[in-house]
Motif scaffolding. Structure first.
Motif, short mmCIF file in Angstrom:
data_model
loop_
_atom_site.label_atom_id
_atom_site.label_comp_id
_atom_site.label_asym_id
_atom_site.label_seq_id
_atom_site.Cartn_x
_atom_site.Cartn_y
_atom_site.Cartn_z
N MET A 173 -6.59 2.57 -0.12
CA MET A 173 -5.74 2.59 -1.32
C MET A 173 -6.58 2.56 -2.60
O MET A 173 -7.60 1.88 -2.68
CB MET A 173 -4.75 1.42 -1.31
CG MET A 173 -5.33 0.03 -1.26
SD MET A 173 -6.13 -0.41 0.32
CE MET A 173 -4.84 -0.21 1.50
N PHE A 195 0.85 -1.20 0.00
CA PHE A 195 0.00 0.00 0.00
C PHE A 195 0.88 1.24 0.00
O PHE A 195 0.85 2.05 -0.93
CB PHE A 195 -0.94 -0.05 1.21
CG PHE A 195 -1.50 1.28 1.65
CD1 PHE A 195 -1.99 2.19 0.73
CD2 PHE A 195 -1.56 1.61 3.00
CE1 PHE A 195 -2.51 3.43 1.14
CE2 PHE A 195 -2.08 2.82 3.42
CZ PHE A 195 -2.54 3.74 2.50
N LEU A 196 1.67 1.40 1.06
CA LEU A 196 2.47 2.62 1.19
C LEU A 196 3.63 2.34 2.14
O LEU A 196 3.45 1.68 3.16
CB LEU A 196 1.60 3.75 1.76
CG LEU A 196 2.16 5.16 1.72
CD1 LEU A 196 2.30 5.68 0.29
CD2 LEU A 196 1.27 6.11 2.53
N VAL A 238 -3.52 7.42 -7.34
CA VAL A 238 -2.47 7.39 -6.32
C VAL A 238 -1.64 8.68 -6.38
O VAL A 238 -1.30 9.27 -5.35
CB VAL A 238 -1.57 6.14 -6.48
CG1 VAL A 238 -0.35 6.21 -5.56
CG2 VAL A 238 -2.37 4.87 -6.20
N SER A 246 4.26 4.11 -3.13
CA SER A 246 3.07 3.25 -3.23
C SER A 246 3.22 2.39 -4.48
O SER A 246 3.76 2.84 -5.49
CB SER A 246 1.81 4.12 -3.33
OG SER A 246 0.65 3.31 -3.37
N THR A 283 -3.99 8.93 1.78
CA THR A 283 -4.01 7.97 0.67
C THR A 283 -4.94 6.79 0.94
O THR A 283 -5.04 5.87 0.13
CB THR A 283 -2.59 7.42 0.41
OG1 THR A 283 -2.06 6.93 1.64
CG2 THR A 283 -1.68 8.46 -0.15
#
Length: 418
Positions: free
Chosen positions: A327, A223-224, A273, A233, A324
């Motif tokens: 996601m 995800f991050l 994103v 990401s 964010t």
């Protein structure tokens, strides 16, 4: 630091050793090398302090919890934290009843890198304890009878309705998911996870035990993560089955790389994103490091893109996660409208599914996965659930999308004996 001779044996013993505690978390890269992972695997066990949250803005609670400890914390974000970020609701049935957010400061933390084990939290004697730890190696899980929440016809009808929303211009793309579930399921969570991690080893795999609730994850998706001031990401959009014939497998891989529909899905989420990262980025620093990268895993080839930025020093890193979340790969575009339609057309509350779990270090670096290809299990209620889904665009073929869901479910179904 201690050099370990038999790494797979140590890893198993460490996992079983950690499992004796009420709370433990195991994060495993399965030897997939990438530029962003700090450890090959890491295990956190037992609780020094914990945060459990189910209403409102869990991200602010986590900020306070982290500020209080300034220590390693491990935990998860449920998809339904979206309701504290946007004006959204989650009213679909939930058989699992996990909290929306859970984080803990571990008493013990063991990290492993390049053949060496390191005790980060706890006494050095733990390594000897792990190496001599014995456990019952017999499989104790029975085959589980799995049911689908939607029939094939119901799924196809809903996908066609979502394509109509796209045709009308309500959305461009939506991630639509369906639940597979079992009631009165009796599994041995740790052996089930080991079986899943064996049949489908993935770079962001994990085992998370919180009392009677378990996440058994074979997820391929990050995800991050934050390393220093850099946020990265890696959304996945685009899936193709593997073939046992090398020549055919390579042709499938090439076909995925050049598939216009899959590229269109991927680039929509990359744009989403990028937009999400701009909320936390130094102006002008958001960039696409890789577009349409093809990565191969045991069951599938995946199209993965990498997007990064420099974190604005005035933005708290936990706010960067919030900015964010959820996601884009698991929502759609535009994001809020897609999440409203997800609530309308899906019939199960997502909960942990399409949320994230991972860890934050004392210096504010973090790494979080996307909870897909994961078994969720409440041992107290004996309810077991996993969900699968895919991106719906106007070009989507409902039957093909249904078959892709079954492909994504295949490793879990095999593990559960279905």
């Amino acid at each position: 630091m201690k050099t370990i001779q038999n790494i797979s044996d140590f890893k198993r013993k460490a996992l079983h050793w950690a499992n004796q505690f009420e709370v433990s978390c195991f994060l495993d890269s399965n030897d997939y090398k990438n530029a962003y992972s700090v450890y090959d695997f890491i295990i956190a066990a037992d609780v020094r302090d914990e945060l459990q949250y189910s209403t409102g803005n869990g991200f602010d609670q986590l900020k306070n919890f982290y500020a209080k400890h300034k220590q390693w914390v491990f935990g998860y974000f449920s998809y339904d934290l979206k309701n504290g970020i946007e004006d959204l609701q989650s009213n679909n049935p939930d058989g699992l009843n996990f909290p929306d957010l859970y984080f803990f400061v571990p008493k013990y933390l063991i990290a492993f890198k390049d053949g060496k084990a390191e005790i980060i939290l706890g006494d050095q004697s733990i390594l000897g304890e792990i190496e001599s730890f014995s456990f019952d190696d017999r499989q104790q899980s029975k085959a589980v009878q799995i049911f689908q929440r939607l029939s094939k016809d119901q799924y196809i009808t809903k996908v066609e309705a979502l394509r109509n929303h796209i045709h009308r211009g309500d959305i461009y793309e939506i991630n639509f998911c369906q639940e597979f579930f079992a009631e009165n399921a009796e599994i041995d969570p740790i052996h089930t996870f080991e079986a899943l991690n064996h049949i489908s080893p993935m770079p962001f795999a994990g085992y998370f035990k919180v009392h009677d609730q378990y996440i058994l994850s074979a997820t391929p998706e990050r995800f991050l993560c934050k390393r220093g001031s850099k946020l990265t990401s890696q959304p996945i959009k685009g899936t193709a089955k593997r073939s046992s014939d090398p020549k055919e497998d390579n042709a499938i891989k090439l076909q995925l790389r050049n598939n216009i529909k899959e590229q269109a899905e991927n680039v929509m989420i990359v744009d989403l994103v990028r937009h999400d990262l701009t909320k936390s980025a130094v102006k002008g620093s958001v960039k696409v490091d890789e577009l349409f990268g093809i990565y191969s895993f045991p069951q599938v080839h995946q199209m993965i893109s990498t997007v990064s930025c420099e974190l604005n020093p005035e933005i708290h890193f936990i706010d960067a996660i919030k900015n964010t979340f959820p996601m884009g790969s698991m929502t759609g575009a535009p994001k809020v409208k897609a999440m409203k339609l997800i609530e309308e057309y899906e019939v199960t509350k997502r909960g942990i599914y399409s949320g994230s779990f991972g860890c934050i270090s004392p210096d504010g670096d973090f790494d979080f996965n996307v909870v897909i290809r994961s078994i969720l299990y409440n041992a107290e209620s004996k309810y077991l659930s996993f969900q699968v889904g895919g991106a719906i665009t106007y070009q989507s073929n409902a039957i093909s999308e249904y078959e892709e869901c079954l492909l994504k479910a295949s490793a879990i179904l095999k593990v559960l004996g279905g």
